[in-house]
Enzyme design. Structure first.
Site, PDB file in Angstrom:
ATOM      1  N   SER A  76     -30.832  -8.815   5.174  1.00  0.00           N
ATOM      2  CA  SER A  76     -29.582  -8.126   5.639  1.00  0.00           C
ATOM      3  C   SER A  76     -28.731  -7.849   4.244  1.00  0.00           C
ATOM      4  CB  SER A  76     -28.887  -8.940   6.452  1.00  0.00           C
ATOM      5  OG  SER A  76     -27.930  -8.288   7.197  1.00  0.00           O
ATOM      6  N   ASN A 225     -26.439   8.752   2.632  1.00  0.00           N
ATOM      7  CA  ASN A 225     -25.225   8.757   3.289  1.00  0.00           C
ATOM      8  C   ASN A 225     -24.377  10.132   3.385  1.00  0.00           C
ATOM      9  OD1 ASN A 225     -22.505   7.276   3.999  1.00  0.00           O
ATOM     10  ND2 ASN A 225     -21.514   8.641   2.352  1.00  0.00           N
ATOM     11  N   LYS A 230     -25.820  11.893   8.523  1.00  0.00           N
ATOM     12  CA  LYS A 230     -25.402  10.407   8.592  1.00  0.00           C
ATOM     13  C   LYS A 230     -24.015  10.455   8.362  1.00  0.00           C
ATOM     14  CE  LYS A 230     -24.744   6.462   6.743  1.00  0.00           C
ATOM     15  NZ  LYS A 230     -23.553   5.780   6.405  1.00  0.00           N
ATOM     16  N   GLN A 410     -33.072   7.994   6.332  1.00  0.00           N
ATOM     17  CA  GLN A 410     -33.695   7.215   5.667  1.00  0.00           C
ATOM     18  C   GLN A 410     -35.205   7.150   5.491  1.00  0.00           C
ATOM     19  OE1 GLN A 410     -32.998   4.985   3.570  1.00  0.00           O
ATOM     20  NE2 GLN A 410     -30.765   4.341   3.608  1.00  0.00           N
TER      21      GLN A 410
HETATM   22  P1  NAI Z   1     -14.488   7.785   2.604  1.00  0.00           P
HETATM   23  O1  NAI Z   1     -14.502   8.023   1.168  1.00  0.00           O
HETATM   24  O2  NAI Z   1     -15.019   9.168   3.521  1.00  0.00           O
HETATM   25  O3  NAI Z   1     -13.101   7.332   3.113  1.00  0.00           O
HETATM   26  C1  NAI Z   1     -12.496   6.373   2.272  1.00  0.00           C
HETATM   27  C2  NAI Z   1     -10.962   6.843   2.460  1.00  0.00           C
HETATM   28  O4  NAI Z   1     -10.084   6.023   2.110  1.00  0.00           O
HETATM   29  C3  NAI Z   1     -10.642   8.235   1.544  1.00  0.00           C
HETATM   30  O5  NAI Z   1     -10.008   9.395   2.404  1.00  0.00           O
HETATM   31  C4  NAI Z   1      -9.726   7.887   0.533  1.00  0.00           C
HETATM   32  O6  NAI Z   1      -8.878   8.518  -0.243  1.00  0.00           O
HETATM   33  C5  NAI Z   1      -9.040   6.541   1.328  1.00  0.00           C
HETATM   34  N1  NAI Z   1      -8.551   5.469   0.395  1.00  0.00           N
HETATM   35  C6  NAI Z   1      -9.069   4.870  -0.795  1.00  0.00           C
HETATM   36  N2  NAI Z   1      -8.280   3.950  -1.202  1.00  0.00           N
HETATM   37  C7  NAI Z   1      -7.128   3.903  -0.412  1.00  0.00           C
HETATM   38  C8  NAI Z   1      -6.071   3.114  -0.477  1.00  0.00           C
HETATM   39  N3  NAI Z   1      -5.955   2.158  -1.195  1.00  0.00           N
HETATM   40  N4  NAI Z   1      -5.140   3.142   0.525  1.00  0.00           N
HETATM   41  C9  NAI Z   1      -5.423   3.918   1.640  1.00  0.00           C
HETATM   42  N5  NAI Z   1      -6.571   4.954   1.518  1.00  0.00           N
HETATM   43  C10 NAI Z   1      -7.407   4.816   0.590  1.00  0.00           C
HETATM   44  O7  NAI Z   1     -15.568   6.754   2.872  1.00  0.00           O
HETATM   45  P2  NAI Z   1     -16.067   6.433   4.218  1.00  0.00           P
HETATM   46  O8  NAI Z   1     -17.475   7.006   4.537  1.00  0.00           O
HETATM   47  O9  NAI Z   1     -15.130   6.436   5.478  1.00  0.00           O
HETATM   48  O10 NAI Z   1     -16.494   4.723   4.309  1.00  0.00           O
HETATM   49  C11 NAI Z   1     -15.348   3.814   3.912  1.00  0.00           C
HETATM   50  C12 NAI Z   1     -16.317   2.332   3.799  1.00  0.00           C
HETATM   51  O11 NAI Z   1     -16.791   2.243   4.934  1.00  0.00           O
HETATM   52  C13 NAI Z   1     -16.973   2.449   2.704  1.00  0.00           C
HETATM   53  O12 NAI Z   1     -17.182   1.135   2.045  1.00  0.00           O
HETATM   54  C14 NAI Z   1     -18.284   2.613   3.492  1.00  0.00           C
HETATM   55  O13 NAI Z   1     -19.459   2.109   2.759  1.00  0.00           O
HETATM   56  C15 NAI Z   1     -17.942   1.882   4.645  1.00  0.00           C
HETATM   57  N6  NAI Z   1     -18.809   2.081   6.043  1.00  0.00           N
HETATM   58  C16 NAI Z   1     -18.859   1.228   6.828  1.00  0.00           C
HETATM   59  C17 NAI Z   1     -19.583   1.316   8.280  1.00  0.00           C
HETATM   60  C18 NAI Z   1     -19.617   0.252   8.953  1.00  0.00           C
HETATM   61  O14 NAI Z   1     -20.483   0.387   9.919  1.00  0.00           O
HETATM   62  N7  NAI Z   1     -18.761  -0.614   8.933  1.00  0.00           N
HETATM   63  C19 NAI Z   1     -20.225   2.707   8.044  1.00  0.00           C
HETATM   64  C20 NAI Z   1     -19.939   3.607   7.423  1.00  0.00           C
HETATM   65  C21 NAI Z   1     -19.438   3.311   6.032  1.00  0.00           C
END
Ligand code: NAI
Length: 482
Positions: A76, A225, A230, A410
Protein backbone atom coordinates in the site's frame (compact mmCIF):
# COMPACT_ATOMS: atom_id res chain seq x y z
CA UNK A 1 4.45 -23.34 -3.43
CA UNK A 2 2.53 -20.82 -1.32
CA UNK A 3 2.93 -17.19 -2.23
CA UNK A 4 5.11 -14.78 -0.33
CA UNK A 5 3.01 -12.31 1.69
CA UNK A 6 2.55 -10.22 4.79
CA UNK A 7 -1.09 -9.32 5.47
CA UNK A 8 -3.31 -9.10 8.58
CA UNK A 9 -5.23 -12.39 8.35
CA UNK A 10 -5.76 -14.75 5.42
CA UNK A 11 -8.98 -15.88 7.12
CA UNK A 12 -10.55 -12.63 5.85
CA UNK A 13 -10.14 -13.78 2.24
CA UNK A 14 -13.68 -15.03 1.74
CA UNK A 15 -15.22 -11.70 2.75
CA UNK A 16 -12.67 -9.93 0.54
CA UNK A 17 -13.52 -12.18 -2.42
CA UNK A 18 -17.26 -11.37 -2.14
CA UNK A 19 -16.45 -7.64 -2.15
CA UNK A 20 -14.10 -8.05 -5.12
CA UNK A 21 -16.82 -9.92 -7.02
CA UNK A 22 -19.28 -7.06 -6.48
CA UNK A 23 -16.60 -4.49 -7.36
CA UNK A 24 -15.92 -6.28 -10.67
CA UNK A 25 -19.53 -5.60 -11.64
CA UNK A 26 -18.94 -1.87 -11.03
CA UNK A 27 -15.60 -1.78 -12.87
CA UNK A 28 -16.59 -2.25 -16.52
CA UNK A 29 -13.42 -0.62 -17.84
CA UNK A 30 -11.10 -3.10 -16.17
CA UNK A 31 -13.30 -6.08 -17.04
CA UNK A 32 -13.43 -5.17 -20.72
CA UNK A 33 -9.64 -4.70 -20.80
CA UNK A 34 -9.36 -8.28 -19.51
CA UNK A 35 -11.52 -9.41 -22.43
CA UNK A 36 -9.72 -7.27 -24.99
CA UNK A 37 -6.14 -8.16 -23.99
CA UNK A 38 -6.55 -11.51 -22.24
CA UNK A 39 -5.49 -13.63 -25.20
CA UNK A 40 -2.63 -11.39 -26.33
CA UNK A 41 -1.00 -11.34 -22.84
CA UNK A 42 0.74 -7.98 -23.43
CA UNK A 43 2.17 -7.95 -19.92
CA UNK A 44 3.84 -11.38 -20.15
CA UNK A 45 7.35 -10.88 -18.76
CA UNK A 46 6.38 -7.80 -16.74
CA UNK A 47 7.33 -7.89 -13.06
CA UNK A 48 5.21 -5.07 -11.66
CA UNK A 49 5.93 -3.53 -8.26
CA UNK A 50 2.66 -1.87 -7.22
CA UNK A 51 2.60 0.76 -4.48
CA UNK A 52 -1.01 1.89 -4.27
CA UNK A 53 -3.72 1.75 -1.57
CA UNK A 54 -4.54 -1.97 -1.12
CA UNK A 55 -8.32 -1.69 -1.38
CA UNK A 56 -11.03 -3.85 -2.94
CA UNK A 57 -10.82 -1.77 -6.14
CA UNK A 58 -7.04 -2.22 -6.26
CA UNK A 59 -7.59 -5.97 -5.97
CA UNK A 60 -9.55 -5.83 -9.25
CA UNK A 61 -6.66 -3.84 -10.81
CA UNK A 62 -4.07 -6.38 -9.59
CA UNK A 63 -6.06 -9.31 -10.96
CA UNK A 64 -6.49 -7.46 -14.27
CA UNK A 65 -2.72 -7.00 -14.57
CA UNK A 66 -2.28 -10.72 -13.86
CA UNK A 67 -4.97 -11.58 -16.45
CA UNK A 68 -2.89 -9.65 -18.98
CA UNK A 69 0.16 -11.80 -18.20
CA UNK A 70 2.01 -9.80 -15.51
CA UNK A 71 3.65 -11.04 -12.36
CA UNK A 72 2.85 -8.63 -9.55
CA UNK A 73 3.99 -7.78 -6.00
CA UNK A 74 1.95 -5.20 -4.06
CA UNK A 75 2.23 -2.84 -1.10
CA UNK A 76 0.00 0.00 0.00
CA UNK A 77 1.15 3.61 -0.42
CA UNK A 78 -0.24 4.64 2.94
CA UNK A 79 -0.01 3.07 6.40
CA UNK A 80 -3.79 3.27 7.02
CA UNK A 81 -5.38 2.64 3.62
CA UNK A 82 -5.33 -1.16 3.32
CA UNK A 83 -8.59 -3.10 3.44
CA UNK A 84 -7.33 -6.23 5.15
CA UNK A 85 -9.97 -8.49 3.60
CA UNK A 86 -9.02 -7.34 0.09
CA UNK A 87 -5.33 -7.95 0.79
CA UNK A 88 -6.14 -11.44 2.09
CA UNK A 89 -8.29 -12.32 -0.93
CA UNK A 90 -5.59 -11.25 -3.38
CA UNK A 91 -2.98 -13.39 -1.60
CA UNK A 92 -5.27 -16.44 -1.37
CA UNK A 93 -6.34 -16.16 -5.03
CA UNK A 94 -7.58 -19.55 -6.27
CA UNK A 95 -5.93 -21.30 -3.30
CA UNK A 96 -7.02 -21.49 0.33
CA UNK A 97 -5.92 -19.56 3.42
CA UNK A 98 -3.78 -22.61 4.29
CA UNK A 99 -2.31 -22.78 0.79
CA UNK A 100 -2.49 -19.29 -0.77
CA UNK A 101 -1.97 -19.25 -4.54
CA UNK A 102 -2.64 -15.64 -5.49
CA UNK A 103 -0.42 -12.56 -5.67
CA UNK A 104 2.21 -11.53 -3.09
CA UNK A 105 0.87 -8.60 -1.04
CA UNK A 106 2.69 -6.80 1.77
CA UNK A 107 0.11 -4.51 3.36
CA UNK A 108 -2.18 -4.20 6.35
CA UNK A 109 -4.19 -1.40 7.95
CA UNK A 110 -2.11 0.33 10.63
CA UNK A 111 1.48 -0.31 9.57
CA UNK A 112 4.30 1.49 11.38
CA UNK A 113 6.55 3.66 9.23
CA UNK A 114 9.31 1.04 9.50
CA UNK A 115 6.91 -1.66 8.33
CA UNK A 116 5.68 0.61 5.53
CA UNK A 117 9.15 1.06 4.06
CA UNK A 118 9.98 -2.63 4.54
CA UNK A 119 6.86 -3.49 2.51
CA UNK A 120 7.92 -1.05 -0.22
CA UNK A 121 11.31 -2.77 -0.38
CA UNK A 122 9.57 -6.17 -0.63
CA UNK A 123 7.69 -5.27 -3.81
CA UNK A 124 10.84 -4.27 -5.68
CA UNK A 125 12.76 -7.37 -4.63
CA UNK A 126 11.73 -10.48 -6.54
CA UNK A 127 12.46 -14.08 -5.42
CA UNK A 128 15.55 -15.74 -6.90
CA UNK A 129 17.61 -12.54 -6.90
CA UNK A 130 15.46 -10.82 -9.53
CA UNK A 131 13.99 -7.34 -9.29
CA UNK A 132 10.83 -5.62 -10.51
CA UNK A 133 11.00 -4.28 -14.07
CA UNK A 134 7.95 -1.98 -13.90
CA UNK A 135 6.59 0.29 -11.14
CA UNK A 136 2.94 1.22 -10.68
CA UNK A 137 3.11 4.04 -8.16
CA UNK A 138 0.76 6.30 -6.22
CA UNK A 139 2.51 9.28 -4.68
CA UNK A 140 5.94 8.24 -5.89
CA UNK A 141 7.34 6.46 -2.83
CA UNK A 142 8.52 3.34 -4.71
CA UNK A 143 10.03 5.57 -7.39
CA UNK A 144 11.73 7.69 -4.72
CA UNK A 145 13.21 4.59 -3.08
CA UNK A 146 14.88 3.55 -6.34
CA UNK A 147 16.11 7.09 -7.16
CA UNK A 148 17.40 8.05 -3.71
CA UNK A 149 18.77 4.55 -3.14
CA UNK A 150 20.79 4.69 -6.36
CA UNK A 151 21.96 8.27 -5.64
CA UNK A 152 23.15 7.39 -2.17
CA UNK A 153 24.80 4.18 -3.36
CA UNK A 154 26.70 6.20 -5.98
CA UNK A 155 27.75 8.68 -3.26
CA UNK A 156 28.75 5.73 -1.06
CA UNK A 157 26.58 6.83 1.89
CA UNK A 158 23.14 7.89 3.05
CA UNK A 159 23.20 11.57 4.16
CA UNK A 160 23.15 11.90 7.96
CA UNK A 161 19.74 12.37 9.58
CA UNK A 162 19.20 15.98 10.66
CA UNK A 163 16.68 17.75 12.89
CA UNK A 164 14.97 19.08 9.76
CA UNK A 165 14.15 15.57 8.54
CA UNK A 166 10.58 14.46 9.12
CA UNK A 167 10.13 11.27 11.12
CA UNK A 168 9.18 9.47 7.92
CA UNK A 169 12.29 10.61 6.04
CA UNK A 170 14.44 9.44 8.96
CA UNK A 171 12.84 6.00 8.77
CA UNK A 172 13.32 5.98 5.00
CA UNK A 173 17.02 6.78 5.37
CA UNK A 174 17.40 3.99 7.92
CA UNK A 175 15.93 1.52 5.41
CA UNK A 176 18.34 2.55 2.66
CA UNK A 177 21.26 2.39 5.12
CA UNK A 178 20.30 -1.20 5.95
CA UNK A 179 19.91 -2.25 2.33
CA UNK A 180 23.30 -0.71 1.51
CA UNK A 181 24.89 -2.84 4.22
CA UNK A 182 23.28 -5.97 2.73
CA UNK A 183 24.06 -5.06 -0.89
CA UNK A 184 25.82 -1.74 -1.70
CA UNK A 185 24.55 -1.91 -5.30
CA UNK A 186 20.95 -3.02 -4.72
CA UNK A 187 19.14 0.12 -5.92
CA UNK A 188 21.59 0.66 -8.77
CA UNK A 189 20.67 -2.82 -9.98
CA UNK A 190 16.93 -2.21 -9.51
CA UNK A 191 17.17 1.11 -11.41
CA UNK A 192 18.83 -0.67 -14.33
CA UNK A 193 15.97 -3.19 -14.50
CA UNK A 194 13.05 -0.77 -14.38
CA UNK A 195 11.59 -0.01 -17.82
CA UNK A 196 9.24 2.65 -16.51
CA UNK A 197 6.70 3.85 -13.99
CA UNK A 198 3.03 4.75 -14.28
CA UNK A 199 2.02 7.30 -11.63
CA UNK A 200 -1.46 7.64 -10.18
CA UNK A 201 -1.66 10.94 -8.33
CA UNK A 202 -1.02 14.70 -8.54
CA UNK A 203 1.65 14.67 -5.83
CA UNK A 204 3.60 11.79 -7.41
CA UNK A 205 3.38 13.43 -10.81
CA UNK A 206 4.87 16.66 -9.37
CA UNK A 207 7.83 14.65 -8.10
CA UNK A 208 8.35 13.05 -11.53
CA UNK A 209 8.36 16.37 -13.42
CA UNK A 210 10.82 17.78 -10.87
CA UNK A 211 13.14 14.79 -11.42
CA UNK A 212 12.83 15.11 -15.23
CA UNK A 213 13.56 18.87 -15.12
CA UNK A 214 16.64 18.26 -12.98
CA UNK A 215 17.79 15.62 -15.51
CA UNK A 216 17.64 13.02 -12.73
CA UNK A 217 14.77 10.81 -13.91
CA UNK A 218 16.14 7.29 -14.33
CA UNK A 219 13.38 5.75 -16.48
CA UNK A 220 10.34 6.98 -18.46
CA UNK A 221 7.07 7.72 -16.75
CA UNK A 222 3.45 7.88 -17.79
CA UNK A 223 1.45 10.49 -15.90
CA UNK A 224 -1.82 8.65 -15.35
CA UNK A 225 -3.18 11.38 -13.08
CA UNK A 226 -3.58 13.83 -15.95
CA UNK A 227 -5.62 11.56 -18.16
CA UNK A 228 -8.88 13.48 -18.16
CA UNK A 229 -10.72 10.30 -17.19
CA UNK A 230 -8.52 10.15 -14.07
CA UNK A 231 -8.07 13.58 -12.48
CA UNK A 232 -11.37 15.07 -13.60
CA UNK A 233 -13.22 12.01 -12.30
CA UNK A 234 -11.38 10.23 -9.45
CA UNK A 235 -9.97 13.39 -7.86
CA UNK A 236 -13.27 15.25 -8.17
CA UNK A 237 -16.20 12.82 -8.13
CA UNK A 238 -14.27 10.24 -6.09
CA UNK A 239 -13.55 12.76 -3.33
CA UNK A 240 -17.09 14.11 -3.59
CA UNK A 241 -18.16 10.63 -2.46
CA UNK A 242 -15.39 9.56 -0.10
CA UNK A 243 -14.76 12.80 1.82
CA UNK A 244 -18.10 12.71 3.57
CA UNK A 245 -17.93 8.92 3.84
CA UNK A 246 -14.74 9.41 5.90
CA UNK A 247 -16.27 12.23 7.98
CA UNK A 248 -19.38 10.19 8.72
CA UNK A 249 -17.61 6.98 9.64
CA UNK A 250 -15.12 8.87 11.81
CA UNK A 251 -17.44 11.24 13.65
CA UNK A 252 -21.04 10.91 12.43
CA UNK A 253 -21.40 14.64 13.05
CA UNK A 254 -24.28 16.33 11.20
CA UNK A 255 -22.74 18.34 8.37
CA UNK A 256 -25.83 20.42 7.49
CA UNK A 257 -25.72 23.93 8.90
CA UNK A 258 -22.05 23.73 9.81
CA UNK A 259 -19.24 25.92 8.49
CA UNK A 260 -16.67 23.92 6.52
CA UNK A 261 -13.39 25.22 5.11
CA UNK A 262 -11.80 23.51 2.11
CA UNK A 263 -8.15 24.50 1.58
CA UNK A 264 -7.31 24.19 -2.11
CA UNK A 265 -9.84 24.35 -4.97
CA UNK A 266 -8.18 22.06 -7.49
CA UNK A 267 -9.82 18.84 -8.67
CA UNK A 268 -9.96 17.30 -5.20
CA UNK A 269 -11.07 20.54 -3.52
CA UNK A 270 -13.87 21.02 -6.06
CA UNK A 271 -15.29 17.58 -5.24
CA UNK A 272 -14.91 18.13 -1.47
CA UNK A 273 -16.60 21.55 -1.52
CA UNK A 274 -19.49 20.22 -3.58
CA UNK A 275 -20.12 17.29 -1.26
CA UNK A 276 -20.03 19.45 1.87
CA UNK A 277 -22.42 21.94 0.27
CA UNK A 278 -24.62 19.01 -0.80
CA UNK A 279 -24.94 18.08 2.87
CA UNK A 280 -26.00 21.63 3.72
CA UNK A 281 -22.73 23.03 5.05
CA UNK A 282 -21.71 26.65 4.44
CA UNK A 283 -18.42 26.19 2.63
CA UNK A 284 -15.46 28.59 2.61
CA UNK A 285 -12.55 28.00 0.24
CA UNK A 286 -8.91 29.05 0.59
CA UNK A 287 -6.68 29.27 -2.49
CA UNK A 288 -3.30 30.65 -3.55
CA UNK A 289 -4.07 30.54 -7.29
CA UNK A 290 -6.27 33.42 -8.49
CA UNK A 291 -7.83 31.28 -11.22
CA UNK A 292 -8.99 28.57 -8.82
CA UNK A 293 -10.01 31.24 -6.28
CA UNK A 294 -12.17 32.90 -8.94
CA UNK A 295 -13.69 29.53 -9.89
CA UNK A 296 -14.62 29.00 -6.24
CA UNK A 297 -16.16 32.46 -6.03
CA UNK A 298 -18.15 31.92 -9.24
CA UNK A 299 -19.32 28.55 -7.89
CA UNK A 300 -20.79 30.49 -5.00
CA UNK A 301 -18.31 29.84 -2.20
CA UNK A 302 -16.82 32.47 0.10
CA UNK A 303 -13.09 32.73 -0.58
CA UNK A 304 -10.97 33.76 2.38
CA UNK A 305 -7.56 33.44 3.98
CA UNK A 306 -7.46 30.62 6.49
CA UNK A 307 -6.35 32.93 9.30
CA UNK A 308 -9.45 35.13 8.78
CA UNK A 309 -11.94 32.27 9.14
CA UNK A 310 -10.27 29.38 10.94
CA UNK A 311 -12.01 30.28 14.22
CA UNK A 312 -15.46 30.01 12.56
CA UNK A 313 -15.14 26.50 11.14
CA UNK A 314 -16.65 23.29 12.41
CA UNK A 315 -14.79 21.26 9.78
CA UNK A 316 -11.49 22.05 8.03
CA UNK A 317 -10.29 19.89 5.13
CA UNK A 318 -6.97 20.30 3.29
CA UNK A 319 -6.70 19.26 -0.36
CA UNK A 320 -3.69 21.18 -1.66
CA UNK A 321 -0.74 18.81 -2.14
CA UNK A 322 1.22 21.58 -0.36
CA UNK A 323 2.78 21.46 3.12
CA UNK A 324 2.10 23.28 6.40
CA UNK A 325 -1.25 24.48 5.10
CA UNK A 326 -2.75 24.42 8.60
CA UNK A 327 -0.19 25.42 11.23
CA UNK A 328 -0.19 24.38 14.89
CA UNK A 329 -1.00 28.00 15.80
CA UNK A 330 -4.12 27.93 13.58
CA UNK A 331 -5.18 24.60 15.09
CA UNK A 332 -5.25 26.29 18.51
CA UNK A 333 -7.59 28.97 17.13
CA UNK A 334 -10.15 26.44 15.90
CA UNK A 335 -13.52 26.03 17.64
CA UNK A 336 -13.85 23.58 20.48
CA UNK A 337 -14.39 20.05 19.01
CA UNK A 338 -13.89 21.23 15.44
CA UNK A 339 -12.81 18.48 13.01
CA UNK A 340 -9.55 18.78 11.07
CA UNK A 341 -8.79 16.39 8.22
CA UNK A 342 -6.49 16.11 5.24
CA UNK A 343 -7.50 14.45 1.95
CA UNK A 344 -4.29 15.40 0.08
CA UNK A 345 -1.66 12.73 -0.52
CA UNK A 346 0.83 13.41 2.29
CA UNK A 347 0.26 14.12 5.99
CA UNK A 348 2.47 17.23 5.95
CA UNK A 349 -0.49 19.42 4.86
CA UNK A 350 -1.23 19.63 8.59
CA UNK A 351 1.63 20.56 10.91
CA UNK A 352 1.21 17.46 13.07
CA UNK A 353 4.79 17.67 14.39
CA UNK A 354 4.15 21.29 15.47
CA UNK A 355 0.88 20.25 17.14
CA UNK A 356 2.65 17.57 19.16
CA UNK A 357 5.09 20.24 20.41
CA UNK A 358 2.36 22.64 21.67
CA UNK A 359 2.86 23.15 25.42
CA UNK A 360 0.44 21.09 27.50
CA UNK A 361 -1.36 19.44 24.55
CA UNK A 362 -2.69 15.91 25.14
CA UNK A 363 -3.90 13.31 22.66
CA UNK A 364 -6.78 10.88 23.34
CA UNK A 365 -7.71 8.05 21.00
CA UNK A 366 -11.47 8.07 20.46
CA UNK A 367 -11.15 5.07 18.14
CA UNK A 368 -8.50 4.03 15.59
CA UNK A 369 -7.73 6.93 13.23
CA UNK A 370 -9.81 9.40 15.28
CA UNK A 371 -7.95 11.44 17.90
CA UNK A 372 -8.92 14.29 20.16
CA UNK A 373 -6.12 16.79 20.80
CA UNK A 374 -6.84 18.85 23.95
CA UNK A 375 -5.09 22.15 24.59
CA UNK A 376 -4.14 23.61 27.99
CA UNK A 377 -7.33 25.74 28.12
CA UNK A 378 -9.49 22.58 27.90
CA UNK A 379 -10.67 23.09 24.29
CA UNK A 380 -9.99 20.30 21.85
CA UNK A 381 -10.00 19.49 18.14
CA UNK A 382 -10.62 16.15 16.45
CA UNK A 383 -7.99 15.04 13.93
CA UNK A 384 -8.70 12.23 11.49
CA UNK A 385 -6.16 9.60 10.42
CA UNK A 386 -3.30 11.46 12.17
CA UNK A 387 -3.39 13.94 9.26
CA UNK A 388 -3.02 11.24 6.60
CA UNK A 389 -5.51 11.03 3.77
CA UNK A 390 -8.77 10.56 5.59
CA UNK A 391 -10.97 9.12 2.85
CA UNK A 392 -8.78 6.00 2.91
CA UNK A 393 -7.84 6.10 6.60
CA UNK A 394 -11.38 6.61 7.93
CA UNK A 395 -13.34 5.07 5.06
CA UNK A 396 -12.55 2.80 2.12
CA UNK A 397 -11.51 5.36 -0.49
CA UNK A 398 -13.33 6.00 -3.71
CA UNK A 399 -16.07 3.68 -4.99
CA UNK A 400 -15.42 1.10 -7.67
CA UNK A 401 -16.99 2.82 -10.67
CA UNK A 402 -14.78 5.89 -10.51
CA UNK A 403 -11.69 3.80 -9.77
CA UNK A 404 -12.47 1.71 -12.85
CA UNK A 405 -11.73 4.86 -14.88
CA UNK A 406 -8.45 5.53 -13.06
CA UNK A 407 -7.30 1.93 -13.15
CA UNK A 408 -8.22 1.42 -16.80
CA UNK A 409 -5.77 4.25 -17.48
CA UNK A 410 -3.20 2.55 -15.23
CA UNK A 411 -3.60 -0.76 -17.07
CA UNK A 412 -3.35 0.83 -20.51
CA UNK A 413 -0.30 2.82 -19.35
CA UNK A 414 1.44 -0.33 -18.07
CA UNK A 415 0.79 -2.12 -21.38
CA UNK A 416 2.01 0.92 -23.32
CA UNK A 417 5.21 1.47 -21.34
CA UNK A 418 6.14 -2.19 -20.92
CA UNK A 419 5.73 -2.83 -24.64
CA UNK A 420 7.24 0.39 -25.98
CA UNK A 421 9.52 1.81 -23.29
CA UNK A 422 12.18 2.73 -25.87
CA UNK A 423 9.73 5.19 -27.47
CA UNK A 424 9.46 7.15 -24.22
CA UNK A 425 12.95 8.73 -24.39
CA UNK A 426 13.53 12.14 -26.02
CA UNK A 427 15.95 12.80 -28.90
CA UNK A 428 18.77 13.37 -26.37
CA UNK A 429 18.13 9.94 -24.91
CA UNK A 430 16.53 11.34 -21.73
CA UNK A 431 13.51 9.55 -20.23
CA UNK A 432 10.29 11.54 -20.50
CA UNK A 433 7.11 12.04 -18.49
CA UNK A 434 4.07 11.86 -20.78
CA UNK A 435 0.32 11.48 -20.59
CA UNK A 436 -1.61 8.85 -22.52
CA UNK A 437 -2.89 9.91 -25.94
CA UNK A 438 -6.38 11.41 -26.08
CA UNK A 439 -7.96 8.59 -28.06
CA UNK A 440 -7.22 6.24 -25.15
CA UNK A 441 -8.69 8.72 -22.68
CA UNK A 442 -11.86 8.84 -24.82
CA UNK A 443 -11.87 5.04 -24.98
CA UNK A 444 -11.84 4.78 -21.17
CA UNK A 445 -14.80 7.18 -20.95
CA UNK A 446 -16.72 5.26 -23.59
CA UNK A 447 -16.33 1.97 -21.75
CA UNK A 448 -18.00 3.52 -18.72
CA UNK A 449 -20.74 5.36 -20.61
CA UNK A 450 -22.10 2.07 -21.90
CA UNK A 451 -22.43 0.78 -18.34
CA UNK A 452 -24.53 3.81 -17.43
CA UNK A 453 -26.84 3.26 -20.43
CA UNK A 454 -25.84 6.67 -21.71
CA UNK A 455 -26.41 7.34 -25.40
CA UNK A 456 -23.56 9.06 -27.18
CA UNK A 457 -24.42 11.22 -30.19
CA UNK A 458 -22.46 10.35 -33.34
CA UNK A 459 -21.12 13.06 -35.62
CA UNK A 460 -22.11 12.87 -39.27
CA UNK A 461 -19.24 12.89 -41.75
CA UNK A 462 -20.18 16.45 -42.72
CA UNK A 463 -20.33 17.60 -39.10
CA UNK A 464 -16.94 16.03 -38.42
CA UNK A 465 -15.47 17.84 -41.41
CA UNK A 466 -17.02 21.10 -40.22
CA UNK A 467 -15.39 20.69 -36.79
CA UNK A 468 -12.14 19.46 -38.30
CA UNK A 469 -12.12 16.17 -36.40
CA UNK A 470 -12.38 12.51 -37.31
CA UNK A 471 -15.80 10.86 -36.91
CA UNK A 472 -14.11 8.35 -34.56
CA UNK A 473 -12.28 11.06 -32.52
CA UNK A 474 -10.24 12.40 -30.86
CA UNK A 475 -12.84 15.13 -30.48
CA UNK A 476 -10.81 17.80 -28.71
CA UNK A 477 -7.40 19.41 -29.28
CA UNK A 478 -4.64 18.75 -26.72
CA UNK A 479 -5.06 22.21 -25.17
CA UNK A 480 -8.78 21.71 -24.41
CA UNK A 481 -9.32 21.83 -20.62
CA UNK A 482 -12.68 20.09 -20.02
P1 NAI B 1 -4.57 20.34 -7.81
O1 NAI B 1 -3.21 20.83 -8.11
O2 NAI B 1 -5.61 20.25 -8.86
O3 NAI B 1 -5.21 21.22 -6.62
C1 NAI B 1 -4.54 21.67 -5.49
C2 NAI B 1 -4.97 23.12 -5.28
O4 NAI B 1 -4.46 23.60 -4.04
C3 NAI B 1 -4.43 24.05 -6.37
O5 NAI B 1 -5.49 24.76 -6.98
C4 NAI B 1 -3.47 24.97 -5.63
O6 NAI B 1 -3.46 26.28 -6.16
C5 NAI B 1 -4.03 24.93 -4.20
N1 NAI B 1 -3.04 25.23 -3.16
C6 NAI B 1 -1.72 24.90 -3.13
N2 NAI B 1 -1.17 25.34 -1.98
C7 NAI B 1 -2.16 25.94 -1.28
C8 NAI B 1 -2.21 26.56 0.00
N3 NAI B 1 -1.11 26.67 0.75
N4 NAI B 1 -3.39 27.06 0.43
C9 NAI B 1 -4.51 26.98 -0.33
N5 NAI B 1 -4.52 26.40 -1.56
C10 NAI B 1 -3.36 25.87 -2.01
O7 NAI B 1 -4.37 18.92 -7.12
P2 NAI B 1 -5.51 17.82 -6.85
O8 NAI B 1 -5.56 16.89 -8.00
O9 NAI B 1 -6.73 18.51 -6.39
O10 NAI B 1 -4.83 17.00 -5.67
C11 NAI B 1 -4.63 17.57 -4.37
C12 NAI B 1 -3.97 16.52 -3.46
O11 NAI B 1 -4.86 15.43 -3.29
C13 NAI B 1 -2.69 15.92 -4.04
O12 NAI B 1 -1.81 15.66 -2.97
C14 NAI B 1 -3.17 14.63 -4.67
O13 NAI B 1 -2.12 13.71 -4.81
C15 NAI B 1 -4.20 14.20 -3.67
N6 NAI B 1 -5.26 13.30 -4.12
C16 NAI B 1 -5.91 12.61 -3.14
C17 NAI B 1 -6.94 11.74 -3.45
C18 NAI B 1 -7.60 10.98 -2.38
O14 NAI B 1 -8.34 10.05 -2.68
N7 NAI B 1 -7.43 11.31 -1.12
C19 NAI B 1 -7.38 11.54 -4.84
C20 NAI B 1 -6.68 12.36 -5.81
C21 NAI B 1 -5.66 13.21 -5.44
Amino acid sequence: MSVDHKVRDLGLAESGRHQIRLAEHEMPGLMSLREEYGDAQPLAGARIAGSLHMTVQTAVLIETLVALGAQVRWASCNIYSTQDEAAAAVVVGKGTPEDPQGVPVFAWKGETLEEYWDCTEQILTWPGGEFANMILDDGGDATMLVHKGKDWETAGQVPPTTEDDSEEFGVFKALVRRTMQDDPQKWTKVAAEIKGVTEETTTGVHRLYQLAEAGELLFPAINVNDSVTKSKFDNKYGCRHSLIDGLNRATDVLIGGKVAIVCGYGDVGKGCAESLRGQGARVIVTEIDPICALQAAMDGYQVAKLESVVDQADIVVTSTGCFNVVTAEQMQKMKNKAILANIGHFDNELDMAGLARVKGVTKTEIKPQVHEWTFEDGDSIIILSEGRLMNLGNATGHPSFVMSNSFSNQTIAQVELFGKDAEYYDEDGKPTVTTLPKHLDEKVAELHLEALDAELTELTKEQAEYLGVDVAGPYKPEHYRY
